[in-house]
Write an enzyme that holds these catalytic residues in place. Structure first.
Site, PDB file in Angstrom:
ATOM      1  N   GLY A 106       0.818  -1.188   0.000  1.00 61.28           N
ATOM      2  CA  GLY A 106       0.000   0.000   0.000  1.00 61.28           C
ATOM      3  C   GLY A 106       0.854   1.240   0.000  1.00 61.28           C
ATOM      4  O   GLY A 106       0.458   2.272   0.521  1.00 61.28           O
ATOM      5  N   SER A 107       2.056   1.161  -0.582  1.00 59.21           N
ATOM      6  CA  SER A 107       2.974   2.295  -0.549  1.00 59.21           C
ATOM      7  C   SER A 107       2.438   3.449  -1.378  1.00 59.21           C
ATOM      8  O   SER A 107       1.845   3.252  -2.436  1.00 59.21           O
ATOM      9  CB  SER A 107       4.342   1.871  -1.071  1.00 59.21           C
ATOM     10  OG  SER A 107       4.858   0.803  -0.320  1.00 59.21           O
ATOM     11  N   ASN A 108       2.655   4.660  -0.893  1.00 62.49           N
ATOM     12  CA  ASN A 108       2.272   5.874  -1.595  1.00 62.49           C
ATOM     13  C   ASN A 108       3.509   6.750  -1.764  1.00 62.49           C
ATOM     14  O   ASN A 108       4.391   6.759  -0.898  1.00 62.49           O
ATOM     15  CB  ASN A 108       1.244   6.679  -0.792  1.00 62.49           C
ATOM     16  CG  ASN A 108       0.081   5.849  -0.284  1.00 62.49           C
ATOM     17  OD1 ASN A 108      -0.652   5.273  -1.066  1.00 62.49           O
ATOM     18  ND2 ASN A 108      -0.081   5.783   1.038  1.00 62.49           N
ATOM     19  N   HIS A 165       5.020   0.806   2.486  1.00 64.87           N
ATOM     20  CA  HIS A 165       4.228  -0.134   3.271  1.00 64.87           C
ATOM     21  C   HIS A 165       4.699  -1.555   3.022  1.00 64.87           C
ATOM     22  O   HIS A 165       4.864  -1.980   1.878  1.00 64.87           O
ATOM     23  CB  HIS A 165       2.743  -0.039   2.898  1.00 64.87           C
ATOM     24  CG  HIS A 165       2.088   1.223   3.355  1.00 64.87           C
ATOM     25  ND1 HIS A 165       2.423   2.445   2.851  1.00 64.87           N
ATOM     26  CD2 HIS A 165       1.107   1.444   4.271  1.00 64.87           C
ATOM     27  CE1 HIS A 165       1.670   3.382   3.435  1.00 64.87           C
ATOM     28  NE2 HIS A 165       0.874   2.794   4.296  1.00 64.87           N
TER      29      HIS A 165
END
Length: 767
Positions: free
Chosen positions: A233-235, A256
């Site tokens: 879920g990396s942003n 994430h």
């Protein structure tokens, strides 16, 4: 030895005074700030800096570094017991050691010298006389020395098989149950329409399965009789000077991953006469591979979900000595391996490799099995050649050129520089092959599915200074699948990217370092709103409990806030709805399937959690076994219940040290405490959980960061527990409260400011 805080403190290394570090050309100073973050300043050149970085990493994270090396090389069960055996066997099958040795031999002189200096620093710490970390005492183990190729193995393990492997295994296992049309639905939700990274802000329909092209694979898999958990879920985002609140680029984000103790990342600062870089380091690896700035350019990554792994269905002859190729039978290689297991007997197994790669599922003796061909192992990797070049890059363009040849894992590399430029580069090596390879294991005897080289670096997607002045990546689709090169079949839904982009467009204050923290903490769930609105369109159920739950969800704002009881009720309801889909589709029968048991495994409930919104949005009842969605929603309302428990309590992370299960008396001292948190799998605050395993956050932001490009002292960051890997350190978990509140602490770069803030100062020098 009895568990006690005193025992933990006795295992801490000295962080003040002077220590010998043989081989330095000039002294090195290590100053630790109020958060225990080490700032390393070498008076000499890069070799001294890397040597000191290895020493300091070992001071703070030696047990973690060695455990990750053991996991990479298939030796973790020697410490962790039977629970680690399956992962060890997979690591041996994949051949991590031979691939890492091969890569080291192929590196240029600068990268080899960097690795040699770094591991010399680690080994110097082993010789320094510091007390053993508490984990070594518990295990009655002695640290083993490091060799220059070991950091490559550590880096390889940290990105091991992320992405497409698990989706292909999932669809292969489901094929006999659902047929070709059914498995075409088994992919993550697209939100109705994918948001693309290239060009920024564009949208496109997701490419559907080409069932004609897949026919050979489908027929072969059906004939065979059988056919990551992917946390993430990396942003990240970049704002151009003309749009930012500062008049300078702002680069921010949050990587994430599954919560591992200690953190995969460690905050650090490394300077010498050749560079001055601060960012997130990877203990066991030199440099700053993923997140940092060097005073000229800041960079960060998210997982790109580019497809760099293929699975091949192989046919074998009677004694499994040959596999079928396009032109006849091809010899396979076979060898016996054995792993040691703490508290148990050694496990012996056979490793078999076809022309495509190692067999990872199935039994060749029975005539068919699945072999893996992965960029991470097949291609000689030169990623470590990139690391020293990145430290010296003076611009976004130079940084992107510095990453030519990177292949260990696929990334969206986003950057901004002091000249005001921002950019996005897909940093990956991607094989040239047909799009059909992205859906399922493909027949190993059909030449059309073989690789035909790599997509050139110059052809990989890149964006420089987009007209809107905004770049956002959040594991969403890179580009529409219309070009000549196949990049991706499965990626994360677009919700997080859409929400970040929406707020950056609408809120000038979000386009700042302070605004980054607010974006990091955004809890609005698009899927919660989707389900809430769908409940509003159905008749109220007669059962009082079901009616009360529906009313609770209808009155909710769709925000996964830590204090919200409705958020807890929503998760319980969605889990019940997923369970109905799992049972009615027949996919529940796949739990324990051999194809889904390849470590770390694929849980059908987790996969259906992610695909449910698409089916609901499309009113697609094909997997509901005769129910319509009104009936399924009503049944889920009856099975679930309204909730009064705040979501943050239900969702509180379970932060477990890897030795807690082996030494339960020590667990209260080894496991960092965890505070309630909000967010879920669909929100920008992507504190995710696995639907099959409960509500507790299992993965989330390992760190949060915001770079004020050119005004570096305004930059900020945090990590989810602390800078130290020692349970007895005051910095083992001192950032957790900051992190749980989605706040950040100063990222110091100016050496005068560091000197004023230093709590510990150590000089490393010649003996």
């Amino acid at each position: 030895m009895n568990p006690s805080p005193e025992a933990l403190r006795a295992a801490l290394p000295p962080l003040d005074g002077a220590l010998p570090l043989p081989g330095l050309a000039a002294p090195v100073t290590v100053q630790r700030d109020a958060w225990g973050i080490p700032h390393i300043r070498a008076e000499g050149g890069a070799s001294d800096a890397y040597r000191a970085q290895g020493f300091v990493h070992a001071q703070d994270r030696l047990f973690q570094m060695e455990l990750n090396r053991r996991r990479a090389l298939g030796r973790a069960a020697e410490w962790l017991g039977a629970a680690a055996a399956a992962g060890d066997i997979l690591a041996r099958r994949l051949g991590t050691e031979s691939a890492s040795r091969r890569d080291f031999a192929a590196l240029g002189a600068e990268a080899q010298a960097m690795l040699e200096a770094y591991v010399t620093g680690i080994n110097a710490f082993l010789d320094s006389g510091a007390p053993p970390a508490i984990e070594y005492t518990l295990l009655q183990a002695v640290p083993e020395r490091w060799e220059p190729w070991h950091p490559i193995a550590v880096m390889r393990r940290l990105g091991l098989l992320m992405g497409s492997v698990w989706f292909k295994l999932w669809r292969a296992a489901a094929l006999p149950l659902l047929g070709a049309d059914g498995i075409a639905k088994l992919r993550y939700d697209d939100g109705g329409r994918d948001l693309l990274l290239v060009p920024p802000g564009a949208e496109a329909a997701r490419l559907a399965a080409d069932l004609d092209a897949l026919r050979p694979a489908i027929l072969a898999l059906l004939e065979a009789g059988t056919v990551d958990q992917t946390g993430g879920g990396s942003n990240n985002w970049a704002v151009a000077p003309a749009r930012s609140a500062t008049g300078r680029p702002v680069v921010a984000g949050d990587p994430h991953r599954v919560f591992e103790i200690p953190n995969m990342y460690a905050q650090g600062h490394l300077a010498c006469r050749d560079f001055d870089v601060v960012g997130l380091t990877v203990p066991g690896v030199p440099g700053f591979p993923h997140f940092a700035h060097n005073g000229q350019v800041a960079w960060c990554v998210t997982h790109a979900f580019v497809d760099i792994h293929d699975l091949y269905l192989e046919r074998f002859d009677a004694d499994a000595s040959h596999s079928r190729g396009p032109d006849g039978w091809v010899p396979v290689t076979r060898r016996q391996e054995s792993i040691a297991v703490r508290g148990g007997a050694p496990r012996t197994f056979e490793v078999l490799e076809t022309r495509h790669g190692p067999v990872i599922a199935g039994d060749p003796v029975h005539g068919q099995a699945l072999a893996l061909r992965s960029v991470q192992f097949v291609v000689t990797d030169l990623s470590f050649d990139c690391l020293p070049r990145m430290l010296r890059a003076g611009s976004v363009a130079a940084l992107f050129e510095a990453t030519r040849g990177w292949g260990l894992i696929d990334h969206n590399l986003v950057a901004g520089d002091v000249a005001g430029q921002i950019g996005h580069q897909v940093r990956a090596l991607v094989p040239v092959r047909p799009r059909a390879n992205g859906w399922l294991p493909v027949p190993g005897w059909i030449a059309a599915h073989d690789w035909a080289g790599m997509i050139p670096h110059a052809a990989m997607p890149r964006v420089m200074d987009p007209p809107e002045g905004l770049i956002v990546t959040a594991n969403n689709r890179i580009a529409a699948e219309e070009g000549p090169d196949y990049l991706c079949t499965d990626c994360h839904p677009p919700y997080r990217a859409q929400r970040i982009l929406e707020r950056l467009r609408a809120e000038p204050e979000a386009r700042s370092v302070e605004g980054a923290a607010a974006l990091h903490g955004d809890t609005l769930s698009a899927n919660a709103l989707l389900i809430r609105d769908r409940l509003a369109r159905m008749a109220a159920p007669a059962a009082p409990g079901a009616a009360a739950l529906r009313q609770q969800l209808l009155q909710w704002n769709g925000r996964m806030e830590a204090g919200s009881a409705a958020a807890t009720a929503y998760v319980g309801f969605r889990r019940a709805l997923t369970g109905i889909l799992l049972a009615r589709s027949g996919l529940a029968a796949l739990a324990g399937d051999a194809l889904l048991a390849v470590p770390p495994g694929v849980a059908p409930a987790n996969q259906l959690w992610w695909m449910l919104p698409t089916l609901l949005r499309n009113e697609d009842c094909g997997l509901l076994g005769g129910l319509d969605w009104d009936a399924a929603l009503r049944q889920a309302l009856e099975e679930a219940a309204s909730a009064s428990r705040p979501w943050g309590e239900a969702h509180r992370p379970a932060l477990a040290h890897p030795l807690s299960a082996l030494f339960p008396d020590w667990a209260p001292l080894l496991d960092p405490p965890a505070l309630p948190v909000g967010g879920d799998t669909d929100t920008v605050l992507a504190t995710g959980f696995f639907a099959a395993a409960g509500d507790a956050a299992a993965y989330g932001a390992l760190s949060r960061y915001a770079f004020d490009v050119g005004a570096w002292e305004n930059s900020r960051w945090s990590v989810f527990h602390g800078a130290s890997g020692h349970p007895g350190s005051p910095h083992y978990a001192d950032q957790h409260a900051v992190w749980a509140g989605t706040a950040m602490v100063p990222m110091l770069h100016d050496w005068a400011r560091i000197a004023r803030a230093a709590r510990w100062t150590q000089t490393l020098g010649a003996p």
